[in-house]
Design an enzyme around this catalytic site. Structure first.
Site, PDB file in Angstrom:
ATOM      1  N   VAL A   1       0.809  -1.230   0.000  1.00 12.60           N
ATOM      2  CA  VAL A   1       0.000   0.000   0.000  1.00 12.60           C
ATOM      3  C   VAL A   1       0.836   1.273   0.000  1.00 12.60           C
ATOM      4  CG1 VAL A   1      -2.019  -1.043   1.105  1.00 12.60           C
ATOM      5  CG2 VAL A   1      -0.196  -0.055   2.528  1.00 12.60           C
ATOM      6  N   TYR A   2       2.147   1.175   0.203  1.00 10.64           N
ATOM      7  CA  TYR A   2       2.957   2.386   0.216  1.00 10.64           C
ATOM      8  C   TYR A   2       2.934   3.031  -1.170  1.00 10.64           C
ATOM      9  CZ  TYR A   2       5.008   0.753   4.662  1.00 10.64           C
ATOM     10  OH  TYR A   2       5.225   0.330   5.965  1.00 10.64           O
ATOM     11  N   SER A   3       2.380   4.236  -1.229  1.00 11.45           N
ATOM     12  CA  SER A   3       2.257   4.973  -2.495  1.00 11.45           C
ATOM     13  C   SER A   3       1.585   4.130  -3.570  1.00 11.45           C
ATOM     14  CB  SER A   3       3.632   5.453  -2.978  1.00 11.45           C
ATOM     15  OG  SER A   3       4.126   6.466  -2.123  1.00 11.45           O
ATOM     16  N   GLY A   4       0.583   3.362  -3.154  1.00  7.83           N
ATOM     17  CA  GLY A   4      -0.186   2.574  -4.113  1.00  7.83           C
ATOM     18  C   GLY A   4       0.633   1.542  -4.862  1.00  7.83           C
ATOM     19  N   GLY A   5       1.658   0.990  -4.225  1.00 11.81           N
ATOM     20  CA  GLY A   5       2.513  -0.018  -4.855  1.00 11.81           C
ATOM     21  C   GLY A   5       3.775   0.557  -5.459  1.00 11.81           C
TER      22      GLY A   5
END
Length: 352
Positions: free
Chosen positions: A61-65
């Site tokens: 989930v960090y920066s949407g992958g």
């Protein structure tokens, strides 16, 4: 840089772990944490590896992958041998708009590992962690799904993050009873100004042999030395834009006040003292450090050389000690005589 075994496994990880939450900067929340792009990320990863760090932590989930993508491309561009680095990532958070694109279900875990392996450009993950507790999914479903990933070779070890002690022990009991892969580590928030996990989680980790990975060791920058009782966060700083994790400010300033003279006596930064305190805690396996610039990373890595004296540790303990809470104070009161017997027996056994 020292290396410690991860829980009860034979896998050794560096006492500092490079966190990649600052990579990417995609999305309203992640942009406030950091927007490190490919070239700068490669400089940070290269400096970490050169400094002896062999452990890198990210999440889907960090920066949407994007964090996973940048990390994987950096390892490829730097030509890092796969066996030289331990890669940890996480699954649980929302990765789509549908009702099943989240949680610790079998489906989301299976979809998550495929997506993470693709973004990281790897054939396996060394440590795959459940990022949070899912009240909608039976724990047994989660444990069985993770075991399947281990058996198929997609994952080497499994861990958990942000779970309560009773939840972890329940999962461990299921894994033992059913002959499944068990959690080998917990990733949790821990700082000198936030010692809550010492009440239940630390005793559980010691009892069950799990490793501890610490996230946000500087309390979201609050213990960096830039802030204090008279030095509040400036407009535009991370703390004014994203006030997380929640911290008892009065307790934090007491800790900063205690750390400043110690830092001055060692000729180091307050941040290094905060990190060194964690590295002196026996249950800590690895401390996750994130950075936006190489100089920040270098300062953090220098904390591994800071040796705090017993007197200094006592000073920090006095400033940060948790208030007594039931049943802890009753366990302390009633168990004193038995602990004394144990100590005496150990002492006798060590006499030649």
């Amino acid at each position: 840089m020292r290396h410690n075994p991860l829980g009860r496994t034979g896998l050794y990880v560096s006492e500092l772990c490079l966190g990649t939450m600052t990579f990417g900067g995609t999305g309203e929340m992640w942009n406030k944490i950091g927007d490190v792009q490919q070239a700068d990320a490669e400089r940070l990863i290269g400096a970490a590896l050169d400094g002896g760090i062999n452990f890198i932590d990210t999440a889907d989930v960090y920066s949407g992958g994007q964090s996973e993508q940048i990390t994987g491309q950096a390892l490829k561009n730097l030509r890092v041998p796969r066996e030289d680095v331990v890669i940890a990532t996480k699954v649980f958070g929302e990765t789509g708009t549908g009702p099943n694109a989240r949680g610790a279900t079998r489906g989301h875990i299976m979809d998550g590992i495929k997506a993470s392996l693709k973004r990281l450009q790897l054939d396996h993950i060394d440590l795959y962690q459940i990022h949070g507790f899912d009240p909608a999914t039976p724990i047994e479903e989660t444990v069985r799904a993770l075991d399947q990933l281990v058996r198929h070779g997609h994952v080497r070890y499994v861990g958990v993050s942000n779970w309560a002690a009773w939840q972890i022990v329940k999962a461990l009991g299921m894994a033992e009873r059913l002959g499944l892969a068990r959690f080998e580590s917990l990733q949790a928030y821990y700082t000198v100004a936030g010692r809550d996990l010492e009440r239940e989680l630390v005793p559980m980790l010691a009892s069950e042999g799990l490793g501890l990975m610490v996230w946000s060791p500087l309390a979201g920058g609050l213990l960096s030395g830039k802030y204090g009782r008279e030095q509040q966060a400036e407009a535009g700083s991370r703390r004014t834009q994203f006030d997380f994790p929640p911290v008892d400010k009065a307790r934090a300033w007491d800790c900063v006040d205690a750390m400043r003279p110690i830092a001055e006596s060692h000729g180091v930064s307050v941040a290094q003292v905060a990190l060194a305190w964690l590295l002196h805690q026996p249950q800590v396996t690895s401390v996750i450090v994130g950075a936006k610039r190489p100089d920040q990373l270098a300062d953090n890595m220098a904390a591994t050389k800071v040796v705090l004296s017993p007197a200094e540790l006592s000073q920090l303990d006095a400033a940060s000690r948790l208030p007594a809470e039931y049943p802890g104070w009753m366990l302390e009161r009633q168990g004193g005589n038995r602990r004394k017997q144990i100590a005496e027996a150990i002492g006798r056994s060590q006499v030649p």
